[in-house]
Design a protein around this motif. Sequence first.
Motif, PDB file in Angstrom:
ATOM      1  N   ASP A 680       0.843  -1.185   0.000  1.00 33.72           N
ATOM      2  CA  ASP A 680       0.000   0.000   0.000  1.00 33.72           C
ATOM      3  C   ASP A 680       0.884   1.243   0.000  1.00 33.72           C
ATOM      4  O   ASP A 680       2.045   1.203   0.451  1.00 33.72           O
ATOM      5  CB  ASP A 680      -0.904   0.011   1.230  1.00 33.72           C
ATOM      6  CG  ASP A 680      -1.946  -1.090   1.193  1.00 33.72           C
ATOM      7  OD1 ASP A 680      -2.383  -1.523   2.276  1.00 33.72           O
ATOM      8  OD2 ASP A 680      -2.298  -1.524   0.072  1.00 33.72           O
ATOM      9  N   LYS A 681       0.345   2.310  -0.474  1.00 27.46           N
ATOM     10  CA  LYS A 681       1.105   3.561  -0.477  1.00 27.46           C
ATOM     11  C   LYS A 681       1.490   3.939   0.956  1.00 27.46           C
ATOM     12  O   LYS A 681       0.650   3.924   1.860  1.00 27.46           O
ATOM     13  CB  LYS A 681       0.287   4.678  -1.132  1.00 27.46           C
ATOM     14  CG  LYS A 681       0.105   4.489  -2.620  1.00 27.46           C
ATOM     15  CD  LYS A 681      -0.572   5.683  -3.280  1.00 27.46           C
ATOM     16  CE  LYS A 681      -2.029   5.794  -2.866  1.00 27.46           C
ATOM     17  NZ  LYS A 681      -2.716   6.876  -3.610  1.00 27.46           N
ATOM     18  N   GLY A 682       2.805   4.253   1.163  1.00 23.29           N
ATOM     19  CA  GLY A 682       3.270   4.654   2.487  1.00 23.29           C
ATOM     20  C   GLY A 682       3.482   3.507   3.453  1.00 23.29           C
ATOM     21  O   GLY A 682       3.775   3.749   4.628  1.00 23.29           O
ATOM     22  N   GLU A 683       3.351   2.258   2.997  1.00 26.17           N
ATOM     23  CA  GLU A 683       3.495   1.115   3.905  1.00 26.17           C
ATOM     24  C   GLU A 683       4.971   0.834   4.185  1.00 26.17           C
ATOM     25  O   GLU A 683       5.801   0.820   3.280  1.00 26.17           O
ATOM     26  CB  GLU A 683       2.828  -0.122   3.291  1.00 26.17           C
ATOM     27  CG  GLU A 683       2.891  -1.353   4.199  1.00 26.17           C
ATOM     28  CD  GLU A 683       2.208  -2.552   3.572  1.00 26.17           C
ATOM     29  OE1 GLU A 683       1.625  -2.396   2.478  1.00 26.17           O
ATOM     30  OE2 GLU A 683       2.252  -3.645   4.161  1.00 26.17           O
ATOM     31  N   ALA A 684       5.298   0.598   5.472  1.00 23.15           N
ATOM     32  CA  ALA A 684       6.676   0.304   5.865  1.00 23.15           C
ATOM     33  C   ALA A 684       6.950  -1.192   5.696  1.00 23.15           C
ATOM     34  O   ALA A 684       6.070  -2.027   5.890  1.00 23.15           O
ATOM     35  CB  ALA A 684       6.911   0.721   7.307  1.00 23.15           C
ATOM     36  N   PHE A 685       8.201  -1.514   5.352  1.00 17.71           N
ATOM     37  CA  PHE A 685       8.578  -2.919   5.212  1.00 17.71           C
ATOM     38  C   PHE A 685      10.073  -3.055   5.405  1.00 17.71           C
ATOM     39  O   PHE A 685      10.820  -2.067   5.390  1.00 17.71           O
ATOM     40  CB  PHE A 685       8.168  -3.461   3.842  1.00 17.71           C
ATOM     41  CG  PHE A 685       8.839  -2.787   2.672  1.00 17.71           C
ATOM     42  CD1 PHE A 685       8.334  -1.600   2.135  1.00 17.71           C
ATOM     43  CD2 PHE A 685       9.980  -3.322   2.085  1.00 17.71           C
ATOM     44  CE1 PHE A 685       8.956  -0.982   1.068  1.00 17.71           C
ATOM     45  CE2 PHE A 685      10.596  -2.714   1.003  1.00 17.71           C
ATOM     46  CZ  PHE A 685      10.092  -1.540   0.497  1.00 17.71           C
ATOM     47  N   THR A 686      10.507  -4.295   5.609  1.00 16.43           N
ATOM     48  CA  THR A 686      11.927  -4.589   5.787  1.00 16.43           C
ATOM     49  C   THR A 686      12.387  -5.491   4.653  1.00 16.43           C
ATOM     50  O   THR A 686      11.803  -6.553   4.421  1.00 16.43           O
ATOM     51  CB  THR A 686      12.196  -5.279   7.128  1.00 16.43           C
ATOM     52  OG1 THR A 686      11.783  -4.426   8.192  1.00 16.43           O
ATOM     53  CG2 THR A 686      13.677  -5.612   7.277  1.00 16.43           C
ATOM     54  N   THR A 736      10.200   2.295   3.195  1.00  9.87           N
ATOM     55  CA  THR A 736       8.793   2.711   3.158  1.00  9.87           C
ATOM     56  C   THR A 736       8.373   2.897   1.709  1.00  9.87           C
ATOM     57  O   THR A 736       9.065   3.573   0.931  1.00  9.87           O
ATOM     58  CB  THR A 736       8.580   4.029   3.923  1.00  9.87           C
ATOM     59  OG1 THR A 736       9.023   3.858   5.270  1.00  9.87           O
ATOM     60  CG2 THR A 736       7.104   4.422   3.900  1.00  9.87           C
ATOM     61  N   ALA A 737       7.228   2.304   1.352  1.00 11.57           N
ATOM     62  CA  ALA A 737       6.727   2.434  -0.020  1.00 11.57           C
ATOM     63  C   ALA A 737       6.344   3.877  -0.304  1.00 11.57           C
ATOM     64  O   ALA A 737       5.904   4.604   0.599  1.00 11.57           O
ATOM     65  CB  ALA A 737       5.529   1.528  -0.226  1.00 11.57           C
ATOM     66  N   PRO A 738       6.490   4.337  -1.540  1.00  7.28           N
ATOM     67  CA  PRO A 738       6.135   5.721  -1.879  1.00  7.28           C
ATOM     68  C   PRO A 738       4.644   5.984  -1.683  1.00  7.28           C
ATOM     69  O   PRO A 738       3.820   5.062  -1.596  1.00  7.28           O
ATOM     70  CB  PRO A 738       6.520   5.831  -3.361  1.00  7.28           C
ATOM     71  CG  PRO A 738       7.494   4.726  -3.592  1.00  7.28           C
ATOM     72  CD  PRO A 738       7.082   3.624  -2.673  1.00  7.28           C
ATOM     73  N   LEU A 762      22.866  -4.931  -5.021  1.00  6.61           N
ATOM     74  CA  LEU A 762      21.604  -5.486  -4.516  1.00  6.61           C
ATOM     75  C   LEU A 762      20.470  -4.551  -4.883  1.00  6.61           C
ATOM     76  O   LEU A 762      20.589  -3.331  -4.750  1.00  6.61           O
ATOM     77  CB  LEU A 762      21.680  -5.664  -2.998  1.00  6.61           C
ATOM     78  CG  LEU A 762      22.823  -6.557  -2.482  1.00  6.61           C
ATOM     79  CD1 LEU A 762      22.815  -6.620  -0.961  1.00  6.61           C
ATOM     80  CD2 LEU A 762      22.726  -7.954  -3.075  1.00  6.61           C
ATOM     81  N   THR A 763      19.350  -5.127  -5.326  1.00 11.88           N
ATOM     82  CA  THR A 763      18.221  -4.320  -5.793  1.00 11.88           C
ATOM     83  C   THR A 763      16.972  -4.602  -4.966  1.00 11.88           C
ATOM     84  O   THR A 763      16.831  -5.659  -4.346  1.00 11.88           O
ATOM     85  CB  THR A 763      17.908  -4.629  -7.267  1.00 11.88           C
ATOM     86  OG1 THR A 763      17.526  -5.994  -7.392  1.00 11.88           O
ATOM     87  CG2 THR A 763      19.110  -4.341  -8.145  1.00 11.88           C
ATOM     88  N   ALA A 764      16.077  -3.655  -4.974  1.00 10.20           N
ATOM     89  CA  ALA A 764      14.728  -3.810  -4.418  1.00 10.20           C
ATOM     90  C   ALA A 764      13.760  -3.250  -5.442  1.00 10.20           C
ATOM     91  O   ALA A 764      13.895  -2.090  -5.847  1.00 10.20           O
ATOM     92  CB  ALA A 764      14.604  -3.087  -3.084  1.00 10.20           C
ATOM     93  N   VAL A 765      12.804  -4.094  -5.877  1.00  8.41           N
ATOM     94  CA  VAL A 765      11.804  -3.688  -6.881  1.00  8.41           C
ATOM     95  C   VAL A 765      10.433  -3.964  -6.291  1.00  8.41           C
ATOM     96  O   VAL A 765      10.109  -5.101  -5.936  1.00  8.41           O
ATOM     97  CB  VAL A 765      11.976  -4.458  -8.203  1.00  8.41           C
ATOM     98  CG1 VAL A 765      10.948  -3.998  -9.223  1.00  8.41           C
ATOM     99  CG2 VAL A 765      13.385  -4.290  -8.745  1.00  8.41           C
ATOM    100  N   ILE A 766       9.618  -2.904  -6.146  1.00  4.79           N
ATOM    101  CA  ILE A 766       8.316  -3.072  -5.511  1.00  4.79           C
ATOM    102  C   ILE A 766       7.227  -2.407  -6.362  1.00  4.79           C
ATOM    103  O   ILE A 766       7.519  -1.643  -7.290  1.00  4.79           O
ATOM    104  CB  ILE A 766       8.293  -2.467  -4.094  1.00  4.79           C
ATOM    105  CG1 ILE A 766       8.433  -0.933  -4.174  1.00  4.79           C
ATOM    106  CG2 ILE A 766       9.360  -3.099  -3.209  1.00  4.79           C
ATOM    107  CD1 ILE A 766       8.141  -0.247  -2.844  1.00  4.79           C
ATOM    108  N   GLN A 767       5.982  -2.721  -6.000  1.00  7.41           N
ATOM    109  CA  GLN A 767       4.811  -2.049  -6.550  1.00  7.41           C
ATOM    110  C   GLN A 767       4.082  -1.367  -5.401  1.00  7.41           C
ATOM    111  O   GLN A 767       4.016  -1.903  -4.289  1.00  7.41           O
ATOM    112  CB  GLN A 767       3.880  -3.037  -7.242  1.00  7.41           C
ATOM    113  CG  GLN A 767       4.500  -3.750  -8.433  1.00  7.41           C
ATOM    114  CD  GLN A 767       3.554  -4.778  -9.035  1.00  7.41           C
ATOM    115  OE1 GLN A 767       2.702  -5.325  -8.356  1.00  7.41           O
ATOM    116  NE2 GLN A 767       3.718  -5.032 -10.321  1.00  7.41           N
ATOM    117  N   ALA A 768       3.506  -0.215  -5.670  1.00  8.71           N
ATOM    118  CA  ALA A 768       2.803   0.527  -4.628  1.00  8.71           C
ATOM    119  C   ALA A 768       1.472   1.037  -5.153  1.00  8.71           C
ATOM    120  O   ALA A 768       1.367   1.440  -6.315  1.00  8.71           O
ATOM    121  CB  ALA A 768       3.653   1.696  -4.124  1.00  8.71           C
TER     122      ALA A 768
END
Length: 786
Positions: A680-686, A736-738, A762-768
Motif C-alpha cells: 500500500d502507499k506509504g506502507e513500511a517494510f523490511t 517505506t513504499a512511496p 543489490l536491488t529492491a523492486v516493488i509495486q505501490a
Amino acid sequence: MDEQQADVNQAALENTPQPVEAPANDTMMKIDGVKPSSGPTLRERLAATFGPARERLGPAFGRARGWLSTGNWIYVLITLLVIAALILPPISLPSRLGWVGFERVNAANAYSHPDGLLIGLDASGGNRPALAGTAGDVQGSIRINVTSVPRQIFIEGSAGDDLVAARDAIPPILELKSPYYQIESRSHDGELVRLEVAIPNEAEPWTTLDLYTWTGEAWEWVGGELDWSKEALVAYVADIPTSLAVMQTSPVVPAIETVTTASLPAGPAAQHLTHILIPGLFLGTDGILLGSAPAAAEGAPATLLLIRNWQEGQSASLAPTSDVLTDPDIQAAHIAIILDAATRARTAGIAIDYQGIAADQMDAFTAFVSALAGALHAQNMRLEVFLPTPAQLGDGAWDTAGYNWTALGFAADAVLMRLPDDPAAYVSRGAVESLLHWATAQVNRYKLRAVVSSLSVDSSPAGIEYVSLESALAPFGQVHMPADADPEPGDEVTFTLAGQVTSIQQDSAAATYAITYQDEGQAMHTTWLGTPSFLARKLDWALAYHLNGVVIENVLDDGNMAGIEEAIAGYRAAASLPQPTELNVIWTVAGPATAEQTVTLTQPDFSWTVPSTPGTYTVAVAIAGVNHGSVALNVANSNPTPTPTPSPTPAPQAEVEVEAGCLRASFVSDVTVPDGTHFDKGEAFTKTWRVRNSGTCDWPEGTVLVLNYSDFGGPETTTVGAVAVGETVDISIDLTAPDSNGNFDALWNLKVDGAEIPGGALTAVIQAGEIPSGPAVNVPTTIVPV
C-alpha cells in the motif's frame, strides 16, 4: 308329412325350371357327334339328387323366408356394412390390431425398413442409465408398422395437411435431413426398444445430428448416439415414438456462466457473462441451509444461488444428503427452504452441486431433482444441476454413479457437465470428444453446458490442481548470471533463470505450453499454462457440439493471463482464436545505456554485449507480465583517466585486497520482499538479502552497504561487517513504499573503504498503490532457463 312341409315342397317344385320340348323336326343335340340315348332328363336327375336335402332343409328355408319377408333383412345389411367399415380404410381394424400390415419384432428378429430405419428389442439398454431397470433377457415381442415420407415430399408439404403442420413447426435451429418415419406399434409392454437410423447423405458434421419426434403439437428430442462403425444414430427408448426424423442441429448464442462471490462482477471478462452462480449456501442436517449468499445486484447478469452439499477443502456431507433423499418430510422442508432462499435473494433460480450420490440412490436423487424443478418452475425460476465427470469403462460404457443423466436432463433447465482436467484429453478423438459424444446422446445438447477453468493446470502424482499464472511460472526461478562475471566493455554475458524447470514444450493439442519441473520433494510436475488459446481450445469443443453454453470457473480471478476475454468473445461469436498464444520473455537493461530484447519461452536465455559506457546496470526479466527478478552489475571504465602517482604511503590493507581482486560477492536469495512485491502507499517494510562471500579473502569489518539510487529512499549506509570466505550474511534495511501509484526500484552496492565489491549490487523492486495495466515500468518480463 304335415301340411307345412307339403306347402314348402310344393313351393320348391313350382320354382323348379320346366323341361324344354324338342324341336318339331325331332333333331337331337349331339355330344362328340353321338346321339344321346333315351333316359331320365336333366331335370329329373337334379330333382333326384337335391330332393332329399330339400325335404330336410325345407322348414328352415321357410322360416328364413318368412323372417326376411317381415323387413328384418335391413338389420343384416347394416351389420354387413358395419363390418365392412371396420375392416376397410380409414379405420382398418385388422391393421390397427396388428393382424395385418405389421411385422413382429422380438429378441431374435428386428424390423428393417428399406429407407434406413431398424427397430429391435435390446435388453442391454446401451449406456442410458434411465433404462437400466429394463436389463435382462427380452421375453416379449412387439408388432411394428412403418411408413416413410421422403424428405423432399415432406418439405414440399405434399404429404398431407397433418404433416404440413409438422413441417412448419420445425424450429430454426433444426434442419430435417432424413425421411420422416411414421411408426405404429402394438403389443408393446415396456420392452426396451433400439432405434437405429442410417445417417443420411449431406449431413456433416455427424456429431451435430439428433433424433427428434413430432408429437402432433411440438418436436421433442429423442437423442441418438452416433455409431461410427454402422454410420447410424442409435437410441434406446422405453416408449416407442409415433414418428422419427434425423435433424441437423445449429449453434446457438451460448450462455456463459461463472462461479463468483461478487454479486456485481467486474473485470475484462465480466462483460461477456450471461449468468453468475453465487456460492455460499450448503446443505445441513434436516434439510436446512447453512451459510449466506448476497442478493442479486441491480445490473448484474442473471443470478442463481449455488447450493452445495460440500465445502471447500471438505468432503461431501453424505448423511444429510441421504436424509433429503429418503425422508419425504425432510425433502419437502429442504425444497421449501431452497425456494424461500431464492425468493429472498431475488434470483433467477437455483444451481445445485450435490456430490457423492451413490448408484443405489439414483432413483431417489432423480425424484428429488424433479420435485425441486417443479417447485421452482411454478415460481418461474430455473434449475441447473452440476454433474461430476463420469468414468469411462470401455466399449463406450460410462459409470455415472448415482446420476441418471437422461432423467436429470429432462427435469432440469441446464445440466452443467465438467470436462476432464487433464489437458491431454483435448486431442482429437480423446477423452473430451468421447465424453461429448456420449453426453449429447443422454441429454439434449441445448441443455448441456461444459464446465472448464481459465487458470493454469498443474499435474503431479498428488493429482491435478488449478493454479494462478504466478504459481505456474514460479518454477522458472529468478534471473541469474555467472558468479565470476566481471564484465568489461565488449564482453558478452549470458543471463538465465535459475529455477526447477527441466523442459518447456509447446503442446499443440492443448494450444499452450507444457512445463515440466521437479519440486523440493523430488516429485515431477507438468504445468500447462492458462493461455487464451488454451481456454479457446476448451471452448471450441463446446462450440463443435453445439452445446447450450459453458461455465468458466475462475475467470474473474487475479491469476488469469491477459487476453482470456478475447477467447471468450471469440466463442460467443462462434469464431475461435486464429493462432495459439505465443508467450515471450522480455529482458530489459537499465543504467547508463538501456536495452531490451524479446526471446521465446522455449529459448529464454539472454546474451548481452557489455556497452562501453561505465556504470551500474540492472538486468531484469519478465514472462507474461510476471516479474522474475533482476541483477545489477558494474561496468568499469576500459580507459581510466591517468591519476597522479600517489606518495609512497602504504595503502590500507582492505584497499590493496580490493585492487588485488580477492573480494567478491554473490547474491543468494531475497529472504523477504522478493522483487515485484506489492505494498500500500506509504506502507513500511523490511528488505532482507542473503549474500555469499564468493571471493578468496574475508570481508573486513568495514564492509558496508551503500545506497546508489532509490525511488523510495532508504538509508545511505548500512553496516555489514566481516564475512569469512564462503559464508553467507543476511543484510536488512527498513524501507517505506512511496505515496504514489506505480512500480519502483532501488540499488545498493557492497563497499569496502569506498571501493565496490564485485557482484555486490543489490536491488529492491516493488509495486505501490494501484498498478496500471500493462507491463511494469523498469520491471521487464521474466524468462526461465531450460
